[in-house]
Design a protein around this motif. Structure first.
Motif, PDB file in Angstrom:
ATOM      1  N   TRP A  24      28.071  36.446  47.392  1.00  0.00           N
ATOM      2  CA  TRP A  24      28.173  36.625  45.945  1.00  0.00           C
ATOM      3  C   TRP A  24      28.061  38.093  45.626  1.00  0.00           C
ATOM      4  O   TRP A  24      27.211  38.769  46.186  1.00  0.00           O
ATOM      5  CB  TRP A  24      27.056  35.828  45.243  1.00  0.00           C
ATOM      6  N   PRO A  25      28.894  38.627  44.754  1.00  0.00           N
ATOM      7  CA  PRO A  25      29.847  37.895  43.933  1.00  0.00           C
ATOM      8  C   PRO A  25      31.079  37.488  44.730  1.00  0.00           C
ATOM      9  O   PRO A  25      31.422  38.123  45.719  1.00  0.00           O
ATOM     10  CB  PRO A  25      30.235  38.893  42.842  1.00  0.00           C
ATOM     11  N   TRP A  43      32.819  28.831  33.043  1.00  0.00           N
ATOM     12  CA  TRP A  43      32.058  29.379  34.161  1.00  0.00           C
ATOM     13  C   TRP A  43      31.786  30.877  33.991  1.00  0.00           C
ATOM     14  O   TRP A  43      30.641  31.321  34.172  1.00  0.00           O
ATOM     15  CB  TRP A  43      32.767  29.070  35.474  1.00  0.00           C
ATOM     16  N   PRO A  44      32.785  31.694  33.610  1.00  0.00           N
ATOM     17  CA  PRO A  44      32.474  33.115  33.403  1.00  0.00           C
ATOM     18  C   PRO A  44      31.443  33.352  32.296  1.00  0.00           C
ATOM     19  O   PRO A  44      30.608  34.260  32.422  1.00  0.00           O
ATOM     20  CB  PRO A  44      33.829  33.734  33.040  1.00  0.00           C
ATOM     21  N   THR A  45      31.456  32.551  31.247  1.00  0.00           N
ATOM     22  CA  THR A  45      30.455  32.745  30.193  1.00  0.00           C
ATOM     23  C   THR A  45      29.054  32.382  30.688  1.00  0.00           C
ATOM     24  O   THR A  45      28.080  33.022  30.305  1.00  0.00           O
ATOM     25  CB  THR A  45      30.791  31.938  28.927  1.00  0.00           C
ATOM     26  N   ILE A  46      28.968  31.363  31.548  1.00  0.00           N
ATOM     27  CA  ILE A  46      27.675  31.012  32.143  1.00  0.00           C
ATOM     28  C   ILE A  46      27.187  32.169  33.016  1.00  0.00           C
ATOM     29  O   ILE A  46      26.015  32.560  32.954  1.00  0.00           O
ATOM     30  CB  ILE A  46      27.782  29.704  32.963  1.00  0.00           C
ATOM     31  N   LEU A  47      28.076  32.719  33.822  1.00  0.00           N
ATOM     32  CA  LEU A  47      27.695  33.841  34.686  1.00  0.00           C
ATOM     33  C   LEU A  47      27.275  35.052  33.852  1.00  0.00           C
ATOM     34  O   LEU A  47      26.268  35.706  34.157  1.00  0.00           O
ATOM     35  CB  LEU A  47      28.847  34.216  35.620  1.00  0.00           C
ATOM     36  N   LEU A  48      28.045  35.361  32.812  1.00  0.00           N
ATOM     37  CA  LEU A  48      27.703  36.501  31.957  1.00  0.00           C
ATOM     38  C   LEU A  48      26.356  36.308  31.279  1.00  0.00           C
ATOM     39  O   LEU A  48      25.558  37.257  31.181  1.00  0.00           O
ATOM     40  CB  LEU A  48      28.801  36.726  30.909  1.00  0.00           C
ATOM     41  N   LEU A  52      25.072  37.666  35.827  1.00  0.00           N
ATOM     42  CA  LEU A  52      25.599  37.594  37.184  1.00  0.00           C
ATOM     43  C   LEU A  52      27.033  38.104  37.194  1.00  0.00           C
ATOM     44  O   LEU A  52      27.780  37.920  36.228  1.00  0.00           O
ATOM     45  CB  LEU A  52      25.548  36.154  37.704  1.00  0.00           C
ATOM     46  N   PRO A  53      27.471  38.723  38.287  1.00  0.00           N
ATOM     47  CA  PRO A  53      28.835  39.258  38.348  1.00  0.00           C
ATOM     48  C   PRO A  53      29.883  38.144  38.393  1.00  0.00           C
ATOM     49  O   PRO A  53      29.629  37.054  38.888  1.00  0.00           O
ATOM     50  CB  PRO A  53      28.858  40.074  39.636  1.00  0.00           C
ATOM     51  N   LEU A  54      31.048  38.471  37.853  1.00  0.00           N
ATOM     52  CA  LEU A  54      32.165  37.531  37.814  1.00  0.00           C
ATOM     53  C   LEU A  54      32.997  37.629  39.089  1.00  0.00           C
ATOM     54  O   LEU A  54      33.040  38.682  39.717  1.00  0.00           O
ATOM     55  CB  LEU A  54      33.063  37.834  36.617  1.00  0.00           C
ATOM     56  N   PRO A  55      33.697  36.537  39.451  1.00  0.00           N
ATOM     57  CA  PRO A  55      34.663  36.641  40.554  1.00  0.00           C
ATOM     58  C   PRO A  55      35.734  37.666  40.190  1.00  0.00           C
ATOM     59  O   PRO A  55      36.122  37.792  39.020  1.00  0.00           O
ATOM     60  CB  PRO A  55      35.271  35.241  40.648  1.00  0.00           C
ATOM     61  N   ALA A  56      36.211  38.397  41.167  1.00  0.00           N
ATOM     62  CA  ALA A  56      37.226  39.411  40.912  1.00  0.00           C
ATOM     63  C   ALA A  56      38.579  38.783  40.586  1.00  0.00           C
ATOM     64  O   ALA A  56      39.330  39.294  39.758  1.00  0.00           O
ATOM     65  CB  ALA A  56      37.354  40.326  42.122  1.00  0.00           C
ATOM     66  N   THR A  57      38.909  37.651  41.221  1.00  0.00           N
ATOM     67  CA  THR A  57      40.202  36.996  41.062  1.00  0.00           C
ATOM     68  C   THR A  57      40.007  35.491  41.091  1.00  0.00           C
ATOM     69  O   THR A  57      39.168  34.990  41.815  1.00  0.00           O
ATOM     70  CB  THR A  57      41.153  37.399  42.214  1.00  0.00           C
TER      71      THR A  57
END
Length: 125
Positions: A24-25, A43-48, A52-57
């Protein structure tokens, strides 16, 4: 958080050394096309929200369907075990079939006969 728990990213087992830094990430997040909205919006809003960092792609793959075009499902029981196919055919034949029969993101209707035909047409001398 479910994905982080696989590598004890939440440090739920303090006596063990966490391997989260190895995983991770996520540089690439590969998901099924039917869950792309969740994994590109929710999922990105949960990570933000958890800082926590987002997946790059993020890539969404298509479905693997049975020979009649119905989506394969363990609960329905219409799956093809890739290990069984590899007992019968070489890994190169199996990989080539998967790559050639479905463009990335597209669906694949798996037919063992088509796998044999693809091998004979493209891989035999």
């Amino acid at each position: 958080t479910n994905y982080l728990t696989a590598v004890d990213g939440l440090n739920l087992s303090p006596d063990k050394c966490s391997d989260v830094h190895k995983f991770w990430p996520a540089a690439v997040h590969i998901i099924g096309k039917d869950i792309s909205w969740f994994h590109t919006v929710i999922w990105p809003t949960i990570l933000l929200s958890a800082n926590l960092p987002l997946p790059a792609t993020i890539y969404a793959h298509g479905f693997v369907n049975d020979s009649t075009g119905k989506k394969m499902s363990k609960s329905i029981g219409n799956i093809v075990n890739p290990h069984d196919m590899l007992d019968l055919y070489t890994v190169d034949t199996f990989r080539w079939y998967l790559c050639r029969e479905a463009p990335y993101g597209g669906d694949l209707s798996f037919k063992e006969g088509a796998l044999i035909e693809r091998h004979n047409a493209d891989l035999c001398d």
